[in-house]
Design a protein around this motif. Sequence first.
Motif, mmCIF file in Angstrom:
data_model
loop_
_atom_site.group_PDB
_atom_site.id
_atom_site.type_symbol
_atom_site.label_atom_id
_atom_site.label_comp_id
_atom_site.label_asym_id
_atom_site.label_seq_id
_atom_site.Cartn_x
_atom_site.Cartn_y
_atom_site.Cartn_z
ATOM 1 N N GLU A 69 -8.039 -11.059 2.596
ATOM 2 C CA GLU A 69 -7.178 -10.668 3.715
ATOM 3 C C GLU A 69 -5.774 -10.312 3.220
ATOM 4 O O GLU A 69 -4.762 -10.866 3.646
ATOM 5 N N THR A 70 -5.766 -9.371 2.298
ATOM 6 C CA THR A 70 -4.523 -8.960 1.653
ATOM 7 C C THR A 70 -4.425 -7.447 1.667
ATOM 8 O O THR A 70 -5.433 -6.749 1.558
ATOM 9 N N VAL A 71 -3.204 -6.968 1.821
ATOM 10 C CA VAL A 71 -2.958 -5.535 1.654
ATOM 11 C C VAL A 71 -1.856 -5.386 0.605
ATOM 12 O O VAL A 71 -0.838 -6.067 0.655
ATOM 13 N N ILE A 72 -2.123 -4.537 -0.387
ATOM 14 C CA ILE A 72 -1.148 -4.221 -1.426
ATOM 15 C C ILE A 72 -0.752 -2.769 -1.231
ATOM 16 O O ILE A 72 -1.619 -1.892 -1.134
ATOM 17 N N THR A 73 0.549 -2.535 -1.161
ATOM 18 C CA THR A 73 1.023 -1.171 -0.951
ATOM 19 C C THR A 73 1.800 -0.684 -2.173
ATOM 20 O O THR A 73 2.336 -1.486 -2.949
ATOM 21 N N GLN A 74 1.852 0.624 -2.316
ATOM 22 C CA GLN A 74 2.667 1.260 -3.349
ATOM 23 C C GLN A 74 3.274 2.525 -2.723
ATOM 24 O O GLN A 74 2.810 3.643 -2.958
ATOM 25 N N PRO A 75 4.317 2.336 -1.889
ATOM 26 C CA PRO A 75 4.880 3.495 -1.190
ATOM 27 C C PRO A 75 5.472 4.545 -2.127
ATOM 28 O O PRO A 75 5.503 5.726 -1.780
ATOM 29 N N ALA A 76 5.954 4.120 -3.279
ATOM 30 C CA ALA A 76 6.444 5.061 -4.294
ATOM 31 C C ALA A 76 5.968 4.543 -5.648
ATOM 32 O O ALA A 76 5.678 3.344 -5.791
ATOM 33 N N ALA A 77 5.910 5.400 -6.614
ATOM 34 C CA ALA A 77 5.377 5.026 -7.926
ATOM 35 C C ALA A 77 6.091 3.797 -8.485
ATOM 36 O O ALA A 77 7.320 3.758 -8.568
ATOM 37 N N GLY A 78 5.313 2.784 -8.805
ATOM 38 C CA GLY A 78 5.861 1.582 -9.414
ATOM 39 C C GLY A 78 6.436 0.568 -8.445
ATOM 40 O O GLY A 78 6.883 -0.499 -8.857
ATOM 41 N N GLU A 79 6.445 0.865 -7.154
ATOM 42 C CA GLU A 79 6.945 -0.063 -6.119
ATOM 43 C C GLU A 79 5.756 -0.703 -5.435
ATOM 44 O O GLU A 79 5.036 -0.030 -4.695
ATOM 45 N N TYR A 80 5.535 -1.974 -5.669
ATOM 46 C CA TYR A 80 4.390 -2.670 -5.085
ATOM 47 C C TYR A 80 4.863 -3.744 -4.120
ATOM 48 O O TYR A 80 5.868 -4.421 -4.369
ATOM 49 N N PHE A 81 4.107 -3.912 -3.040
ATOM 50 C CA PHE A 81 4.388 -4.948 -2.050
ATOM 51 C C PHE A 81 3.057 -5.529 -1.588
ATOM 52 O O PHE A 81 2.038 -4.840 -1.567
ATOM 53 N N GLY A 82 3.103 -6.803 -1.205
ATOM 54 C CA GLY A 82 1.872 -7.447 -0.767
ATOM 55 C C GLY A 82 2.082 -8.223 0.524
ATOM 56 O O GLY A 82 3.135 -8.828 0.747
ATOM 57 N N PHE A 83 1.070 -8.192 1.377
ATOM 58 C CA PHE A 83 1.111 -8.862 2.679
ATOM 59 C C PHE A 83 -0.274 -9.355 3.049
ATOM 60 O O PHE A 83 -1.291 -8.849 2.560
ATOM 61 N N SER A 84 -0.301 -10.277 3.990
ATOM 62 C CA SER A 84 -1.560 -10.588 4.652
ATOM 63 C C SER A 84 -2.013 -9.323 5.377
ATOM 64 O O SER A 84 -1.201 -8.580 5.931
#
Length: 142
Positions: A69-84
């Motif tokens: 139940e995780t979402v990992i995003t990369q809105p721009a190259a090398g920028e990662y974020f994680g959320f439920s």
Amino acid sequence: MSERRDPSRRGVIRGSAAVGGGIATAALLAACGGDDAGGQGTDATSTVSGAVAVGDVPVGGGVVIADTETVITQPAAGEYFGFSSICTHQGCPVATVTAEHIICPCHSSHYDTRTGEPVAGPADQPLTPRSITVTETEVEYS
Ligand code: FES
């Protein structure tokens, strides 16, 4: 002259390349999700950890990992974020990730891909953040 044509093979190769896009990847991995009938999701007190290959997180998109139940995003190259990945409105799993938004299919809440804050739809609370560590090959989350 014996000419061999194999248009079906060409089509398969092109189709595979198209699946490499961000939204398609997120949708495919989300579709592998379990059949959690409760819809309550993982709360902030539970222990969640895992990792996803950096190559599986498309630039300008993201990936939903249904098992944790995780979402990992990369809105721009090398920028990662994680959320439920559990929507704060009524507990549906989010399903689509674009460069700007994480989108819940149930009532169309949209969350910011960098902050997890709700930006549209009925949700009024942010997605629960995950801690992430980015290595050369993986995005580890917990
Ligand atoms: S459960 Fe996600 S928008 Fe309602």
